[in-house]
Write an enzyme that holds these catalytic residues in place. Structure first.
Site: not given
Length: 346
Positions: A53, A234, A236, A239
């Site tokens: 990351y 994930s 959502l 998003g």
């Protein structure tokens, strides 16, 4: 906040886990520290990161997220207040993780990865060390169809597990987990752990949301029967389930506006179902994103729901989903929408 046991360990992790993959790309170090302070104040004690990351992975940013967490830990002196999870990259053509060498899940690679993560995180132990994706070729990162590869050059699972066992004995890591793994892979790790008295996997970090419920097909049963719960990422659908992309909208600064590679949840069917979920939430006086998160929070096979945010307003809303209990009528309506197109994002 609510808490659940992490596998068969003595660790109680918050049902909301703070995801960190935007830190160092979409978020500054100061913003990362602000999010950590806010989440901890709201009862979140579980932090998830990875050596690769922020995302998308690049040589110049790899490891930056862990560094941000490390400076926060050093400044706050509160290591005992959090349960810290990170991940080792799987087999990859990117050579910048292992000093100009292809990364693998060999013992020496894992030992080097752990040492590097500990240095960046400025701590002497990692609570949960996860394998970011399998060494072998399989249907990971949410891919539905499995295509077998014969005579593949892949590190044996037993070798990887033995190396993790040595790291647990050394005290550098406390527990081990999987990510982007299949039902076969999870059961294989569990079988070998039992057979050779090696560390038992305590979690599986896979995608799971209203738009991607593939985990339910085989892995949900494994999670429940084997006490190896899902850490849902994930939730959502990048998003999308917030509804902010409906009608062709593309908010400035949003992930999909910045990175064209994230297209998985942008299919026509995904938007069609999202519109129905958003309408259902509004009909019941709920925020669409909070309804989507509440659905994940309350699944029996889920240990923790990994939320991410680029600002404190989003973060507060996401964390507050822990207080929402969906009615039987709403859950029934969710199933009706889901059954229209069970897998809209192949």
């Amino acid at each position: 906040m609510q808490y659940r046991k992490l596998g068969r360990t003595d660790l109680d992790v918050s049902v909301i886990c703070l995801g960190t993959m935007t830190w160092g790309e979409q978020n500054t170090e100061a913003e990362a520290h602000e999010q950590l302070d806010f989440a901890l104040d709201k009862g979140v004690n579980f932090i998830d990161t990875a050596e690769m990351y922020p995302v998308p992975p690049k040589e110049e940013t790899a490891g930056r997220t862990e560094c941000y967490i490390g400076t926060w830990l050093k400044a706050r002196q509160n290591r005992d207040k959090i349960i810290l999870a990170t991940k080792a990259v799987g087999k990859s053509d990117n050579t910048f993780y292992r000093g100009n060498e292809q990364s693998r899940l060999h013992g020496r690679h894992l030992k080097a990865a752990v040492d590097d993560s500990l240095k960046r995180l400025q701590t002497d132990y990692i609570d949960l060390y996860q394998l970011h994706w399998p060494e072998r070729t399989t249907n990971y990162f949410g891919k539905l169809g499995y295509e077998h590869v014969e005579e593949e050059d892949a590190v044996e699972i037993l070798e990887t597990l033995e190396a993790l066992g040595e790291l647990v004995k050394s005290g550098k890591i406390r527990h081990v987990g999987l990510s982007n793994e299949t039902a076969w892979g999870t059961m294989r790790y569990l079988h070998l752990a039992d057979k050779y008295d090696l560390p038992r996997m305590v979690s599986v970090q896979n995608p799971y949301s209203l738009l991607n419920r593939s985990y339910e097909v085989g892995l949900a049963e494994v999670s429940i029967r084997e006490d190896c719960g899902l850490l849902a990422y994930s939730p959502l659908a990048m998003g999308v389930l917030s509804g902010k992309y409906l009608g062709g909208a593309m908010p400035e600064g949003s992930r999909l506006s910045l990175f064209t590679r994230f297209k998985r949840y942008s299919t026509e069917l995904a938007h069609e179902l999202t519109a129905k979920y958003v309408a259902l939430a509004k009909e019941n006086g709920l925020d669409p994103a909070q309804m989507a998160l509440a659905f994940v929070n309350n699944r029996r096979f889920v240990t923790s729901n990994i939320i991410g945010a680029t600002n404190l307003k989003q973060l507060e809303s996401n964390i507050s989903s822990i207080d929402i209990e969906l009615s039987d009528d709403i859950l029934k309506s969710i199933e009706e929408i889901h059954n229209l197109h069970p897998y809209p994002c192949p």
